[in-house]
Design a protein around this motif. Sequence first.
Motif, mmCIF file in Angstrom:
data_model
loop_
_atom_site.group_PDB
_atom_site.id
_atom_site.type_symbol
_atom_site.label_atom_id
_atom_site.label_comp_id
_atom_site.label_asym_id
_atom_site.label_seq_id
_atom_site.Cartn_x
_atom_site.Cartn_y
_atom_site.Cartn_z
ATOM 1 N N ASP A 368 0.841 -1.195 0.000
ATOM 2 C CA ASP A 368 0.000 0.000 0.000
ATOM 3 C C ASP A 368 0.881 1.252 0.000
ATOM 4 N N ILE A 369 1.615 1.431 -1.082
ATOM 5 C CA ILE A 369 2.528 2.581 -1.135
ATOM 6 C C ILE A 369 2.222 3.439 -2.359
ATOM 7 N N ALA A 370 2.048 4.720 -2.128
ATOM 8 C CA ALA A 370 1.979 5.693 -3.223
ATOM 9 C C ALA A 370 3.143 6.651 -3.018
ATOM 10 N N LEU A 371 3.681 7.171 -4.106
ATOM 11 C CA LEU A 371 4.805 8.106 -3.978
ATOM 12 C C LEU A 371 4.407 9.464 -4.539
ATOM 13 N N VAL A 372 4.777 10.505 -3.817
ATOM 14 C CA VAL A 372 4.554 11.870 -4.307
ATOM 15 C C VAL A 372 5.923 12.535 -4.407
ATOM 16 N N ALA A 373 6.184 13.191 -5.543
ATOM 17 C CA ALA A 373 7.472 13.874 -5.720
ATOM 18 C C ALA A 373 7.262 15.376 -5.689
ATOM 19 N N VAL A 374 8.036 16.044 -4.848
ATOM 20 C CA VAL A 374 8.070 17.507 -4.840
ATOM 21 C C VAL A 374 9.330 17.863 -5.617
ATOM 22 N N VAL A 375 9.169 18.542 -6.755
ATOM 23 C CA VAL A 375 10.316 18.770 -7.640
ATOM 24 C C VAL A 375 10.601 20.263 -7.754
ATOM 25 N N GLY A 376 11.870 20.624 -7.698
ATOM 26 C CA GLY A 376 12.207 22.045 -7.876
ATOM 27 C C GLY A 376 13.712 22.278 -7.877
ATOM 28 N N ARG A 377 14.175 22.944 -8.931
ATOM 29 C CA ARG A 377 15.616 23.250 -9.006
ATOM 30 C C ARG A 377 16.025 24.253 -7.927
ATOM 31 N N ASN A 378 15.058 25.058 -7.470
ATOM 32 C CA ASN A 378 15.382 26.096 -6.483
ATOM 33 C C ASN A 378 15.338 25.584 -5.045
ATOM 34 N N MET A 379 15.162 24.265 -4.886
ATOM 35 C CA MET A 379 15.091 23.716 -3.515
ATOM 36 C C MET A 379 16.479 23.553 -2.914
ATOM 37 N N VAL A 380 17.504 23.481 -3.775
ATOM 38 C CA VAL A 380 18.847 23.184 -3.289
ATOM 39 C C VAL A 380 19.319 24.277 -2.310
ATOM 40 N N ASN A 381 19.877 23.792 -1.209
ATOM 41 C CA ASN A 381 20.399 24.699 -0.170
ATOM 42 C C ASN A 381 19.351 25.614 0.455
ATOM 43 N N LYS A 382 18.075 25.276 0.324
ATOM 44 C CA LYS A 382 17.033 26.098 0.971
ATOM 45 C C LYS A 382 16.602 25.399 2.249
ATOM 46 N N SER A 383 16.616 26.097 3.348
ATOM 47 C CA SER A 383 16.152 25.438 4.562
ATOM 48 C C SER A 383 14.660 25.722 4.754
ATOM 49 N N GLY A 384 14.025 24.868 5.496
ATOM 50 C CA GLY A 384 12.635 25.139 5.866
ATOM 51 C C GLY A 384 11.600 24.463 5.010
ATOM 52 N N LEU A 385 12.007 23.966 3.834
ATOM 53 C CA LEU A 385 10.998 23.382 2.953
ATOM 54 C C LEU A 385 10.439 22.079 3.533
ATOM 55 N N CYS A 386 11.365 21.222 4.002
ATOM 56 C CA CYS A 386 10.901 19.955 4.591
ATOM 57 C C CYS A 386 10.010 20.253 5.792
ATOM 58 N N GLY A 387 10.409 21.263 6.564
ATOM 59 C CA GLY A 387 9.604 21.657 7.725
ATOM 60 C C GLY A 387 8.187 21.976 7.294
ATOM 61 N N ALA A 388 8.077 22.777 6.222
ATOM 62 C CA ALA A 388 6.744 23.177 5.748
ATOM 63 C C ALA A 388 5.961 21.964 5.261
ATOM 64 N N ILE A 389 6.652 21.079 4.523
ATOM 65 C CA ILE A 389 5.965 19.902 3.968
ATOM 66 C C ILE A 389 5.403 19.037 5.099
ATOM 67 N N PHE A 390 6.264 18.732 6.083
ATOM 68 C CA PHE A 390 5.820 17.771 7.102
ATOM 69 C C PHE A 390 4.882 18.400 8.116
ATOM 70 N N GLN A 391 5.029 19.687 8.309
ATOM 71 C CA GLN A 391 4.074 20.347 9.211
ATOM 72 C C GLN A 391 2.660 20.260 8.624
ATOM 73 N N THR A 392 2.572 20.604 7.352
ATOM 74 C CA THR A 392 1.230 20.605 6.758
ATOM 75 C C THR A 392 0.682 19.181 6.628
ATOM 76 N N MET A 393 1.577 18.224 6.332
ATOM 77 C CA MET A 393 1.085 16.835 6.270
ATOM 78 C C MET A 393 0.648 16.359 7.656
ATOM 79 N N GLY A 394 1.389 16.793 8.670
ATOM 80 C CA GLY A 394 1.036 16.434 10.045
ATOM 81 C C GLY A 394 -0.324 16.998 10.421
ATOM 82 N N GLU A 395 -0.528 18.257 10.052
ATOM 83 C CA GLU A 395 -1.814 18.889 10.375
ATOM 84 C C GLU A 395 -2.969 18.132 9.715
ATOM 85 N N GLU A 396 -2.706 17.585 8.553
ATOM 86 C CA GLU A 396 -3.749 16.838 7.838
ATOM 87 C C GLU A 396 -3.800 15.365 8.253
ATOM 88 N N LYS A 397 -2.963 15.011 9.218
ATOM 89 C CA LYS A 397 -2.895 13.626 9.746
ATOM 90 C C LYS A 397 -2.537 12.610 8.661
#
Length: 434
Positions: A368-397
Amino acid sequence: MLVVTKFGGSSLSCATQFAKVKKIVLSDAKRKIVVVSALGKRDSSDTKITDLLYILHAHLKFGVPYMDIWNMICSRFIEIKKELQLDYDVESELSSLYKELNKTISEDYLVSRGEYFTAKLMSNYLGYQFVDAKDLISFSYDGKVDYALTEKRVRLAFSEYGTIVVPGFYGSYPNGSVKLLSRGGSDVTGSILSKCLMVSLYENWTDVPGILTADPRIISNPKAIREITYAELRELSYMGANVLHEETVFPVQSLNIPINLKSTNDPDNPGTFIKNVCEDTSSTVTGLAGKIDFISFNIFKNHMSNEIGFLRKALTIFEKFNVSIEHIPSGIDSFSVVVPLSSVEKCKYEIITELKQELKAEVTVDEDIALVAVVGRNMVNKSGLCGAIFQTMGEEKINVKLLAQGPQELNIIIGISKEDYEKTIKTLYQKLLA
Ligand code: ASP
Protein backbone atom coordinates in the motif's frame (compact mmCIF):
# COMPACT_ATOMS: atom_id res chain seq x y z
CA MET A 1 17.28 31.19 -36.85
CA LEU A 2 15.23 28.09 -37.39
CA VAL A 3 12.35 26.58 -35.46
CA VAL A 4 10.88 23.07 -35.61
CA THR A 5 7.15 23.32 -34.96
CA LYS A 6 5.29 20.15 -33.97
CA PHE A 7 1.53 19.90 -33.65
CA GLY A 8 -0.24 17.19 -31.67
CA GLY A 9 -3.43 15.42 -32.75
CA SER A 10 -5.80 17.78 -30.92
CA SER A 11 -4.34 20.67 -32.94
CA LEU A 12 -5.23 18.76 -36.09
CA SER A 13 -8.65 17.33 -35.31
CA CYS A 14 -10.68 19.27 -37.90
CA ALA A 15 -10.56 22.05 -40.50
CA THR A 16 -10.92 24.75 -37.82
CA GLN A 17 -7.86 23.43 -36.01
CA PHE A 18 -5.96 23.23 -39.33
CA ALA A 19 -6.75 26.92 -39.84
CA LYS A 20 -5.31 27.78 -36.40
CA VAL A 21 -2.16 25.83 -37.25
CA LYS A 22 -1.74 27.67 -40.54
CA LYS A 23 -2.08 31.02 -38.82
CA ILE A 24 0.53 30.05 -36.24
CA VAL A 25 3.03 28.66 -38.77
CA LEU A 26 2.76 31.53 -41.22
CA SER A 27 2.96 34.18 -38.51
CA ASP A 28 6.67 33.50 -37.96
CA ALA A 29 9.08 32.97 -40.87
CA LYS A 30 11.38 30.92 -38.62
CA ARG A 31 8.79 28.12 -38.54
CA LYS A 32 10.14 26.31 -41.58
CA ILE A 33 9.96 22.69 -40.38
CA VAL A 34 6.52 21.44 -39.39
CA VAL A 35 5.91 18.02 -37.83
CA VAL A 36 2.41 16.64 -37.44
CA SER A 37 0.73 13.87 -35.47
CA ALA A 38 -2.34 12.17 -36.90
CA LEU A 39 -5.82 13.73 -36.67
CA GLY A 40 -6.91 13.68 -33.04
CA LYS A 41 -10.27 13.65 -31.27
CA ARG A 42 -12.79 16.36 -32.16
CA ASP A 43 -14.49 15.96 -28.79
CA SER A 44 -14.20 13.65 -25.81
CA SER A 45 -16.41 10.96 -27.37
CA ASP A 46 -14.43 10.89 -30.63
CA THR A 47 -11.63 8.43 -31.53
CA LYS A 48 -8.12 9.35 -32.66
CA ILE A 49 -7.18 8.27 -36.18
CA THR A 50 -4.22 6.31 -34.78
CA ASP A 51 -6.55 4.28 -32.56
CA LEU A 52 -8.90 3.65 -35.50
CA LEU A 53 -5.96 2.39 -37.54
CA TYR A 54 -4.89 0.02 -34.79
CA ILE A 55 -8.47 -1.29 -34.64
CA LEU A 56 -8.55 -1.62 -38.43
CA HIS A 57 -5.37 -3.68 -38.30
CA ALA A 58 -6.85 -5.99 -35.67
CA HIS A 59 -10.00 -6.46 -37.79
CA LEU A 60 -7.90 -7.34 -40.83
CA LYS A 61 -5.73 -9.72 -38.87
CA PHE A 62 -8.63 -11.63 -37.36
CA GLY A 63 -10.77 -11.56 -40.48
CA VAL A 64 -13.52 -9.41 -38.96
CA PRO A 65 -15.55 -7.11 -41.31
CA TYR A 66 -13.78 -3.76 -41.40
CA MET A 67 -15.67 -1.53 -43.85
CA ASP A 68 -17.28 0.62 -41.14
CA ILE A 69 -13.95 1.49 -39.61
CA TRP A 70 -12.32 2.01 -42.97
CA ASN A 71 -15.08 4.43 -43.97
CA MET A 72 -14.76 6.31 -40.68
CA ILE A 73 -11.03 6.76 -41.32
CA CYS A 74 -11.50 7.90 -44.92
CA SER A 75 -14.26 10.35 -44.07
CA ARG A 76 -12.07 12.19 -41.53
CA PHE A 77 -9.41 12.94 -44.14
CA ILE A 78 -11.85 13.66 -46.96
CA GLU A 79 -13.87 16.04 -44.78
CA ILE A 80 -10.80 18.17 -44.04
CA LYS A 81 -9.77 18.19 -47.69
CA LYS A 82 -13.24 19.36 -48.71
CA GLU A 83 -13.69 21.95 -45.98
CA LEU A 84 -10.33 23.51 -46.75
CA GLN A 85 -10.84 23.13 -50.51
CA LEU A 86 -7.48 21.47 -50.99
CA ASP A 87 -6.40 20.05 -54.33
CA TYR A 88 -4.44 17.12 -52.83
CA ASP A 89 -6.07 13.96 -54.19
CA VAL A 90 -6.45 12.17 -50.86
CA GLU A 91 -9.26 10.03 -52.29
CA SER A 92 -7.03 8.25 -54.80
CA GLU A 93 -4.24 7.71 -52.23
CA LEU A 94 -6.83 6.22 -49.88
CA SER A 95 -8.07 3.88 -52.59
CA SER A 96 -4.49 2.71 -53.27
CA LEU A 97 -4.18 1.95 -49.58
CA TYR A 98 -7.52 0.14 -49.66
CA LYS A 99 -6.10 -2.21 -52.30
CA GLU A 100 -3.20 -3.02 -49.99
CA LEU A 101 -5.43 -4.02 -47.06
CA ASN A 102 -5.08 -7.69 -46.22
CA LYS A 103 -4.52 -10.06 -43.28
CA THR A 104 -0.76 -9.68 -43.32
CA ILE A 105 -0.39 -5.94 -43.87
CA SER A 106 2.30 -4.53 -41.57
CA GLU A 107 0.78 -2.91 -38.50
CA ASP A 108 3.52 -0.27 -38.41
CA TYR A 109 2.91 0.66 -42.03
CA LEU A 110 -0.88 0.81 -41.70
CA VAL A 111 -0.85 2.83 -38.46
CA SER A 112 1.75 5.26 -39.85
CA ARG A 113 -0.76 6.27 -42.54
CA GLY A 114 -2.49 8.46 -39.93
CA GLU A 115 0.48 10.81 -39.78
CA TYR A 116 1.20 10.35 -43.50
CA PHE A 117 -2.19 11.59 -44.75
CA THR A 118 -2.34 14.33 -42.11
CA ALA A 119 1.06 15.63 -43.25
CA LYS A 120 0.02 15.49 -46.89
CA LEU A 121 -3.08 17.55 -46.18
CA MET A 122 -1.11 20.01 -44.08
CA SER A 123 1.66 20.43 -46.66
CA ASN A 124 -0.93 21.18 -49.31
CA TYR A 125 -2.67 23.67 -47.02
CA LEU A 126 0.52 25.47 -45.96
CA GLY A 127 2.23 25.35 -49.35
CA TYR A 128 5.21 23.61 -47.72
CA GLN A 129 6.89 20.56 -49.28
CA PHE A 130 5.81 17.14 -47.94
CA VAL A 131 8.82 15.00 -47.03
CA ASP A 132 8.10 11.42 -45.98
CA ALA A 133 9.49 10.47 -42.56
CA LYS A 134 10.50 7.09 -43.97
CA ASP A 135 13.03 8.92 -46.16
CA LEU A 136 14.40 10.90 -43.22
CA ILE A 137 14.30 9.06 -39.89
CA SER A 138 16.51 5.98 -40.26
CA PHE A 139 16.59 3.16 -37.77
CA SER A 140 19.18 0.44 -37.60
CA TYR A 141 17.86 -3.09 -37.12
CA ASP A 142 18.36 -2.87 -33.35
CA GLY A 143 15.65 -0.17 -33.32
CA LYS A 144 18.01 2.74 -32.56
CA VAL A 145 18.01 5.93 -34.63
CA ASP A 146 20.93 6.01 -37.05
CA TYR A 147 21.79 9.66 -36.48
CA ALA A 148 24.59 9.84 -39.05
CA LEU A 149 22.26 8.82 -41.88
CA THR A 150 19.21 10.66 -40.52
CA GLU A 151 21.13 13.91 -40.21
CA LYS A 152 22.45 13.64 -43.76
CA ARG A 153 18.96 13.02 -45.13
CA VAL A 154 17.27 15.73 -43.07
CA ARG A 155 19.84 18.35 -44.02
CA LEU A 156 19.60 17.44 -47.68
CA ALA A 157 15.78 17.59 -47.73
CA PHE A 158 15.73 20.88 -45.87
CA SER A 159 18.31 22.52 -48.10
CA GLU A 160 16.44 21.31 -51.18
CA TYR A 161 12.98 22.56 -50.19
CA GLY A 162 13.45 25.22 -47.49
CA THR A 163 9.99 24.74 -45.93
CA ILE A 164 8.83 21.22 -45.14
CA VAL A 165 6.06 19.22 -43.47
CA VAL A 166 7.11 15.87 -42.02
CA PRO A 167 4.78 13.21 -40.58
CA GLY A 168 5.72 12.29 -37.03
CA PHE A 169 5.75 8.91 -35.28
CA TYR A 170 7.67 6.79 -37.82
CA GLY A 171 10.81 6.22 -39.80
CA SER A 172 12.23 3.23 -41.64
CA TYR A 173 14.68 0.35 -41.39
CA PRO A 174 17.55 0.05 -43.88
CA ASN A 175 15.34 -2.12 -46.14
CA GLY A 176 12.80 0.71 -46.36
CA SER A 177 10.06 -0.89 -44.26
CA VAL A 178 8.23 1.47 -41.92
CA LYS A 179 9.00 1.39 -38.20
CA LEU A 180 6.78 3.19 -35.69
CA LEU A 181 8.08 4.92 -32.61
CA SER A 182 6.18 4.20 -29.40
CA ARG A 183 2.82 5.93 -28.79
CA GLY A 184 3.07 9.70 -28.68
CA GLY A 185 6.28 9.43 -30.71
CA SER A 186 5.70 12.46 -32.94
CA ASP A 187 7.21 14.48 -30.08
CA VAL A 188 10.38 12.49 -30.62
CA THR A 189 10.32 13.04 -34.39
CA GLY A 190 10.29 16.79 -33.74
CA SER A 191 13.15 16.42 -31.35
CA ILE A 192 15.24 14.35 -33.80
CA LEU A 193 14.70 16.91 -36.57
CA SER A 194 15.61 19.73 -34.16
CA LYS A 195 18.87 18.00 -33.37
CA CYS A 196 19.72 17.24 -37.00
CA LEU A 197 19.14 20.83 -38.08
CA MET A 198 20.55 22.34 -34.86
CA VAL A 199 17.58 24.69 -34.67
CA SER A 200 17.32 27.47 -32.13
CA LEU A 201 13.97 26.32 -30.72
CA TYR A 202 11.71 23.27 -30.75
CA GLU A 203 8.06 24.29 -30.40
CA ASN A 204 5.60 21.65 -29.33
CA TRP A 205 1.95 22.72 -29.72
CA THR A 206 -0.86 20.89 -27.92
CA ASP A 207 -4.19 21.83 -26.36
CA VAL A 208 -2.84 22.96 -22.98
CA PRO A 209 -0.83 26.10 -22.32
CA GLY A 210 2.25 24.31 -21.05
CA ILE A 211 3.19 21.96 -18.26
CA LEU A 212 0.99 22.18 -15.20
CA THR A 213 2.29 22.36 -11.63
CA ALA A 214 0.06 19.44 -10.60
CA ASP A 215 -2.31 16.87 -12.05
CA PRO A 216 -5.48 18.72 -13.20
CA ARG A 217 -7.55 15.61 -12.36
CA ILE A 218 -6.72 16.28 -8.70
CA ILE A 219 -6.19 20.05 -8.57
CA SER A 220 -8.69 22.15 -10.46
CA ASN A 221 -6.97 24.72 -12.67
CA PRO A 222 -3.42 24.24 -11.46
CA LYS A 223 -0.96 26.95 -12.47
CA ALA A 224 1.21 26.36 -15.52
CA ILE A 225 4.99 26.22 -15.20
CA ARG A 226 6.72 29.03 -17.08
CA GLU A 227 10.26 27.61 -17.04
CA ILE A 228 11.57 24.17 -16.20
CA THR A 229 14.93 22.47 -16.65
CA TYR A 230 15.31 19.23 -18.62
CA ALA A 231 16.28 17.53 -15.34
CA GLU A 232 13.16 18.74 -13.53
CA LEU A 233 11.00 17.65 -16.43
CA ARG A 234 12.55 14.21 -16.29
CA GLU A 235 11.73 13.96 -12.57
CA LEU A 236 8.14 15.10 -13.07
CA SER A 237 7.50 12.88 -16.11
CA TYR A 238 9.10 9.89 -14.46
CA MET A 239 6.79 10.40 -11.52
CA GLY A 240 3.73 10.39 -13.71
CA ALA A 241 3.24 13.92 -15.04
CA ASN A 242 1.82 13.41 -18.50
CA VAL A 243 3.70 15.90 -20.62
CA LEU A 244 5.91 14.92 -23.53
CA HIS A 245 6.98 11.51 -24.75
CA GLU A 246 9.78 10.61 -22.35
CA GLU A 247 12.38 10.30 -25.11
CA THR A 248 11.75 13.83 -26.40
CA VAL A 249 14.33 15.55 -24.27
CA PHE A 250 17.43 13.45 -25.04
CA PRO A 251 18.12 14.53 -28.65
CA VAL A 252 17.79 18.25 -27.91
CA GLN A 253 19.28 18.39 -24.43
CA SER A 254 22.86 17.72 -25.54
CA LEU A 255 22.68 20.66 -27.97
CA ASN A 256 20.93 22.86 -25.43
CA ILE A 257 17.97 23.47 -27.75
CA PRO A 258 15.04 24.77 -25.67
CA ILE A 259 11.58 23.24 -26.04
CA ASN A 260 8.58 25.55 -25.84
CA LEU A 261 5.25 23.91 -25.07
CA LYS A 262 2.33 25.99 -26.27
CA SER A 263 -1.39 25.77 -26.88
CA THR A 264 -2.79 26.00 -30.42
CA ASN A 265 -6.01 27.30 -28.84
CA ASP A 266 -4.23 30.06 -26.92
CA PRO A 267 -1.20 31.00 -29.04
CA ASP A 268 -0.44 34.26 -27.22
CA ASN A 269 0.12 32.42 -23.96
CA PRO A 270 3.91 32.01 -23.59
CA GLY A 271 3.50 28.39 -22.46
CA THR A 272 6.35 26.50 -20.80
CA PHE A 273 10.05 26.72 -21.71
CA ILE A 274 12.16 23.65 -21.08
CA LYS A 275 15.90 24.33 -21.07
CA ASN A 276 19.18 23.52 -19.39
CA VAL A 277 19.39 26.57 -17.16
CA CYS A 278 16.40 28.56 -15.91
CA GLU A 279 16.71 32.02 -14.43
CA ASP A 280 13.33 32.22 -12.73
CA THR A 281 13.71 31.87 -8.96
CA SER A 282 10.24 33.06 -7.99
CA SER A 283 9.11 29.63 -6.77
CA THR A 284 11.03 27.14 -4.65
CA VAL A 285 8.93 24.26 -5.90
CA THR A 286 8.40 23.79 -9.64
CA GLY A 287 5.77 21.08 -9.55
CA LEU A 288 4.23 18.03 -7.93
CA ALA A 289 3.71 14.60 -9.41
CA GLY A 290 3.07 11.15 -8.12
CA LYS A 291 2.17 7.56 -8.73
CA ILE A 292 0.27 4.94 -6.82
CA ASP A 293 0.84 1.19 -6.74
CA PHE A 294 4.29 0.62 -5.34
CA ILE A 295 5.41 -2.21 -3.11
CA SER A 296 8.04 -2.08 -0.43
CA PHE A 297 10.07 -5.18 0.51
CA ASN A 298 11.17 -4.54 4.09
CA ILE A 299 14.27 -6.46 5.18
CA PHE A 300 15.35 -6.74 8.84
CA LYS A 301 18.31 -8.49 10.39
CA ASN A 302 20.16 -7.86 13.64
CA HIS A 303 23.67 -6.48 13.06
CA MET A 304 23.02 -6.19 9.35
CA SER A 305 25.10 -3.04 9.30
CA ASN A 306 28.24 -5.09 10.09
CA GLU A 307 27.68 -7.61 7.29
CA ILE A 308 29.67 -6.32 4.32
CA GLY A 309 27.94 -7.08 1.02
CA PHE A 310 24.48 -7.53 2.56
CA LEU A 311 22.84 -4.87 0.40
CA ARG A 312 24.55 -6.19 -2.74
CA LYS A 313 23.24 -9.69 -2.09
CA ALA A 314 19.69 -8.36 -1.73
CA LEU A 315 19.90 -6.24 -4.85
CA THR A 316 21.30 -9.15 -6.88
CA ILE A 317 18.04 -10.99 -6.22
CA PHE A 318 16.03 -8.13 -7.70
CA GLU A 319 18.41 -8.00 -10.64
CA LYS A 320 17.95 -11.72 -11.23
CA PHE A 321 14.20 -11.16 -11.60
CA ASN A 322 14.83 -8.17 -13.87
CA VAL A 323 13.14 -5.74 -11.48
CA SER A 324 14.19 -2.11 -11.63
CA ILE A 325 14.51 -0.52 -8.18
CA GLU A 326 12.91 2.79 -7.37
CA HIS A 327 14.17 3.63 -3.86
CA ILE A 328 16.12 2.04 -0.99
CA PRO A 329 15.34 3.84 2.29
CA SER A 330 17.43 2.42 5.11
CA GLY A 331 17.82 2.14 8.89
CA ILE A 332 20.70 0.59 10.83
CA ASP A 333 19.54 -3.01 10.81
CA SER A 334 16.83 -2.69 8.19
CA PHE A 335 16.19 -1.34 4.75
CA SER A 336 13.37 -1.36 2.22
CA VAL A 337 13.44 -1.90 -1.50
CA VAL A 338 10.65 0.00 -3.20
CA VAL A 339 9.58 -1.06 -6.70
CA PRO A 340 6.47 -0.68 -8.87
CA LEU A 341 3.89 -3.31 -7.99
CA SER A 342 3.45 -4.20 -11.66
CA SER A 343 7.13 -5.17 -12.00
CA VAL A 344 6.87 -7.96 -9.40
CA GLU A 345 3.40 -9.22 -10.18
CA LYS A 346 4.67 -12.62 -11.32
CA CYS A 347 7.70 -12.99 -9.04
CA LYS A 348 6.75 -11.39 -5.70
CA TYR A 349 6.73 -14.64 -3.72
CA GLU A 350 9.91 -15.94 -5.35
CA ILE A 351 11.70 -12.73 -4.40
CA ILE A 352 10.50 -12.95 -0.79
CA THR A 353 11.61 -16.59 -0.55
CA GLU A 354 15.04 -15.88 -2.01
CA LEU A 355 15.56 -12.83 0.21
CA LYS A 356 14.75 -14.94 3.27
CA GLN A 357 16.94 -17.86 2.18
CA GLU A 358 19.96 -15.96 0.89
CA LEU A 359 20.06 -13.27 3.56
CA LYS A 360 18.70 -15.22 6.53
CA ALA A 361 16.67 -12.08 7.19
CA GLU A 362 13.13 -11.29 8.20
CA VAL A 363 11.16 -9.98 5.22
CA THR A 364 7.78 -8.25 5.14
CA VAL A 365 6.01 -6.48 2.30
CA ASP A 366 3.83 -3.39 2.17
CA GLU A 367 1.74 -3.20 -0.95
CA ASP A 368 0.00 0.00 0.00
CA ILE A 369 2.53 2.58 -1.14
CA ALA A 370 1.98 5.69 -3.22
CA LEU A 371 4.80 8.11 -3.98
CA VAL A 372 4.55 11.87 -4.31
CA ALA A 373 7.47 13.87 -5.72
CA VAL A 374 8.07 17.51 -4.84
CA VAL A 375 10.32 18.77 -7.64
CA GLY A 376 12.21 22.04 -7.88
CA ARG A 377 15.62 23.25 -9.01
CA ASN A 378 15.38 26.10 -6.48
CA MET A 379 15.09 23.72 -3.51
CA VAL A 380 18.85 23.18 -3.29
CA ASN A 381 20.40 24.70 -0.17
CA LYS A 382 17.03 26.10 0.97
CA SER A 383 16.15 25.44 4.56
CA GLY A 384 12.64 25.14 5.87
CA LEU A 385 11.00 23.38 2.95
CA CYS A 386 10.90 19.96 4.59
CA GLY A 387 9.60 21.66 7.72
CA ALA A 388 6.74 23.18 5.75
CA ILE A 389 5.96 19.90 3.97
CA PHE A 390 5.82 17.77 7.10
CA GLN A 391 4.07 20.35 9.21
CA THR A 392 1.23 20.61 6.76
CA MET A 393 1.09 16.83 6.27
CA GLY A 394 1.04 16.43 10.04
CA GLU A 395 -1.81 18.89 10.37
CA GLU A 396 -3.75 16.84 7.84
CA LYS A 397 -2.90 13.63 9.75
CA ILE A 398 -1.14 12.08 6.77
CA ASN A 399 1.34 9.41 7.81
CA VAL A 400 4.70 9.46 5.99
CA LYS A 401 5.81 5.89 5.29
CA LEU A 402 9.11 6.58 3.57
CA LEU A 403 11.26 9.42 2.38
CA ALA A 404 13.97 9.96 -0.18
CA GLN A 405 15.85 12.94 -1.52
CA GLY A 406 18.22 12.74 -4.49
CA PRO A 407 21.77 14.09 -4.03
CA GLN A 408 21.08 17.05 -6.31
CA GLU A 409 18.24 18.13 -4.00
CA LEU A 410 16.04 18.36 -7.06
CA ASN A 411 13.29 16.23 -5.61
CA ILE A 412 11.83 15.04 -2.34
CA ILE A 413 9.98 11.73 -2.62
CA ILE A 414 7.35 11.01 0.00
CA GLY A 415 5.82 7.55 0.41
CA ILE A 416 2.29 7.42 1.83
CA SER A 417 -0.67 5.09 1.89
CA LYS A 418 -2.65 4.96 -1.35
CA GLU A 419 -5.74 6.32 0.36
CA ASP A 420 -3.80 9.48 1.28
CA TYR A 421 -2.53 10.07 -2.25
CA GLU A 422 -4.95 12.75 -3.48
CA LYS A 423 -5.12 14.41 -0.07
CA THR A 424 -1.32 14.72 -0.04
CA ILE A 425 -1.20 16.31 -3.50
CA LYS A 426 -3.97 18.75 -2.53
CA THR A 427 -2.34 19.62 0.79
CA LEU A 428 1.09 20.16 -0.71
CA TYR A 429 -0.27 22.16 -3.64
CA GLN A 430 -2.04 24.51 -1.23
CA LYS A 431 1.04 24.96 0.88
CA LEU A 432 3.75 25.14 -1.79
CA LEU A 433 2.25 26.27 -5.07
CA ALA A 434 -1.14 27.97 -4.68
N1 ASP B 1 -0.51 9.43 -33.43
C1 ASP B 1 0.39 8.73 -32.57
C2 ASP B 1 -0.30 8.40 -31.26
O1 ASP B 1 -1.48 8.61 -31.12
C3 ASP B 1 1.68 9.45 -32.36
C4 ASP B 1 1.56 10.83 -31.79
O2 ASP B 1 0.47 11.41 -31.73
O3 ASP B 1 2.59 11.38 -31.40
O4 ASP B 1 0.32 7.85 -30.39
